[in-house]
Write an enzyme that holds these catalytic residues in place. Structure first.
Site, PDB file in Angstrom:
ATOM      1  N   PRO A 285       0.827  -1.214   0.000  1.00 47.66           N
ATOM      2  CA  PRO A 285       0.000   0.000   0.000  1.00 47.66           C
ATOM      3  C   PRO A 285       0.858   1.260   0.000  1.00 47.66           C
ATOM      4  O   PRO A 285       1.872   1.327   0.702  1.00 47.66           O
ATOM      5  CB  PRO A 285      -0.794  -0.114   1.302  1.00 47.66           C
ATOM      6  N   GLY A 286       0.482   2.230  -0.801  1.00 45.89           N
ATOM      7  CA  GLY A 286       1.141   3.532  -0.785  1.00 45.89           C
ATOM      8  C   GLY A 286       0.124   4.570  -0.363  1.00 45.89           C
ATOM      9  O   GLY A 286       0.167   5.115   0.738  1.00 45.89           O
ATOM     10  N   TYR A 327      -4.668  13.667 -13.361  1.00 48.87           N
ATOM     11  CA  TYR A 327      -5.695  12.621 -13.183  1.00 48.87           C
ATOM     12  C   TYR A 327      -7.096  13.197 -13.027  1.00 48.87           C
ATOM     13  O   TYR A 327      -8.013  12.438 -12.696  1.00 48.87           O
ATOM     14  CB  TYR A 327      -5.423  11.806 -11.911  1.00 48.87           C
ATOM     15  N   CYS A 353       2.630  28.761 -16.224  1.00 44.29           N
ATOM     16  CA  CYS A 353       2.140  29.194 -17.523  1.00 44.29           C
ATOM     17  C   CYS A 353       1.578  28.029 -18.327  1.00 44.29           C
ATOM     18  O   CYS A 353       2.196  27.558 -19.291  1.00 44.29           O
ATOM     19  CB  CYS A 353       3.258  29.890 -18.288  1.00 44.29           C
ATOM     20  N   GLU A 354       0.448  27.503 -17.900  1.00 45.90           N
ATOM     21  CA  GLU A 354      -0.268  26.405 -18.571  1.00 45.90           C
ATOM     22  C   GLU A 354      -1.730  26.545 -18.178  1.00 45.90           C
ATOM     23  O   GLU A 354      -2.017  26.724 -16.989  1.00 45.90           O
ATOM     24  CB  GLU A 354       0.165  25.033 -18.012  1.00 45.90           C
ATOM     25  N   TYR A 382       1.528  10.778  -3.560  1.00 48.88           N
ATOM     26  CA  TYR A 382       1.632  11.271  -4.928  1.00 48.88           C
ATOM     27  C   TYR A 382       1.485  12.797  -4.990  1.00 48.88           C
ATOM     28  O   TYR A 382       0.959  13.355  -5.940  1.00 48.88           O
ATOM     29  CB  TYR A 382       0.623  10.557  -5.850  1.00 48.88           C
TER      30      TYR A 382
END
Ligand SMILES: *Cc1c(COP(=O)(O)O)cnc(C)c1O
Length: 431
Positions: A285-286, A327, A353-354, A382
């Site tokens: 598990p993470g 995601y 800048c996106e 994550y």
């Protein structure tokens, strides 16, 4: 004054008076000391999650190997080691970290679809519990390297059980036909025969990892309906050393309204699935161990309106937390100060800048002002481990809260760190 607990009994955050605390420590005080953006982790939450899982699985012979890639900070690794965890690693860098954090080789399983010659050597140097091998080519390379070293490599074969799982994003489904992971189910017998014929390979287990954020045992049960009979067949083929069944990670947590994995049901399903197989289970598990422990503290820089949208610009961006952009992930976002005020529907965006740089779109947020602190919740897994320097933004600080105290466990990068590896005077070479 009593603490009001946010959202549910296990919340990592609580509101005392009008401000937000993590395990008795004021987030305002942490932001003051460590700056923003900063990842802040609750040691208590990590202990709670680990203990819950270990207790639920008491009846199943098992080991919990934390998936280092979820949150790789040495202090988090040491905390988990203290609880009795092993680790699951996917690179030589994670092997290095784990060793620095004090894990023995026998505490480590080495997963990953593309291990290099160097990494395999390092795994054998460390004496890992086993290497999860994902292809026939990798098996042959491990055999060759182990033979050259005059040793025998402990290997588990990662099988792709080819089950369709219901996880929230296709990038976190990893056990379907045609995925890059594992050995295709139809090839497994052939690869087992190869493994059994190789002098420097000891086949000690089977491995799978079918996806992430799986809230029930059902996908594991579907996989086990294929893996269980396979274990018996492999034993019949002469694999007497088969000892481990590594079922990977994937246990789910609550980001928004999702159901977390029901641990008692999961444990009951697992006990039934492995009954009579004569294997010990490894879990990796993470997310389950780390996600709920972490919040990202960020400050509001500006507000503006554009094309009818309300935009809140904060000092954390996609380079700090990429999950919303990558995601479409949901993370709860709340002001640290809990004054009563109106609510606006806003986009919460960073300075990168996106157009894909956002933490939330169309979100109802109390009316916040520039300078205010916000928490972005459930980012312990994550989060920092996927942070980058995109736009030459130094990576944030990481802070651990434990028992009414806090410590910086990773310093904020500074500008000099950004160019540290870049050469000023070039050493030209002619090949
Ligand atoms: C990422 C990963 C895990 C951890 O997955 P979680 O969903 O965070 O539990 C476990 N095993 C392998 C092989 C992985 O790649």
């Amino acid at each position: 004054m009593g603490a009001r607990i946010l959202s549910d009994d296990d919340s990592t955050l609580s509101v005392v008076g009008q401000s937000t605390y993590m395990d008795g420590v004021s987030l305002e005080a942490i932001a003051e000391a460590a700056g923003t953006p900063a990842y802040v982790y609750s040691a208590a939450t990590i202990r709670r999650q680990y203990t819950r899982l270990a207790n639920a699985l008491a009846a199943v012979p098992h080991r919990i190997h934390y998936s280092v890639k979820a949150c790789s900070n040495l202090s988090i690794l040491r905390l988990l080691k203290g609880l009795g965890a092993g680790v699951d690693i996917v690179s030589g860098g994670e092997l290095y970290r784990s060793r620095v954090a004090g894990y023995e080789g026998s505490d480590i399983v080495f997963s990953g679809v593309g291990k290099t010659h160097r990494e395999i050597n390092e795994a054998l140097d460390a004496g890992v519990l086993f290497i999860n091998v994902e292809s026939e080519g990798e098996l042959a390379l491990v055999n060759r390297i182990a033979a050259e070293r005059g040793t025998v490599a402990p290997v588990a074969l990662r099988v792709n059980p080819e089950v369709t799982v219901d996880s929230p994003h296709e990038y976190i489904r990893t056990g379907e036909k045609g995925d890059k992971f594992g050995i295709p189910f139809d090839d497994v017998h052939h690869v087992v025969r190869s493994a059994l014929s190789m002098p420097a390979i000891s086949l000690v287990g089977l491995d799978m990892h079918i996806g992430s954020q799986l809230s029930t045992f059902d996908p594991f049960a579907a996989a086990m309906s294929r893996i269980g009979p396979l274990i018996r067949e492999i034993r019949a083929m002469g694999a007497d050393s088969l000892e481990w069944l590594d079922i990977g990670g994937g246990l789910a947590v609550t980001y928004d309204e999702e159901d977390p994995t029901d641990l008692n049901r999961f444990a009951a399903g697992l006990a039934e699935a492995v009954a009579g197989l004569g294997v010990r289970v490894v879990l990796e598990p993470g997310r389950f161990l780390a996600a709920e422990s972490g919040v990202l503290l960020t400050r509001v820089l500006f507000r503006k309106r554009s094309g009818g949208r309300n935009i809140v610009i904060v000092d954390a961006a996609m380079n700090d937390l990429i999950r919303p952009s990558l995601y479409d992930a949901f993370h709860r976002i709340e002001p640290v100060a809990h004054a009563v005020r109106g609510v606006n529907t806003v986009d919460i965006v960073g300075p990168v800048c996106e157009s894909g740089d956002f933490l939330a779109l169309d979100r109802d947020l109390p009316d916040v002002n520039p300078g205010e602190l916000l928490t972005v919740s459930t980012v312990g897994a994550y989060g920092y481990s996927m942070a980058s320097n995109y736009n030459s933004r130094p990576r944030p600080a990481e802070v651990l809260v434990d028992d009414g105290r806090f410590a910086v466990i990773s310093a904020r990068e500074d500008y000099a760190d950004l160019v540290r590896l870049e050469q000023a005077a070039l050493e030209w070479r002619i090949p």
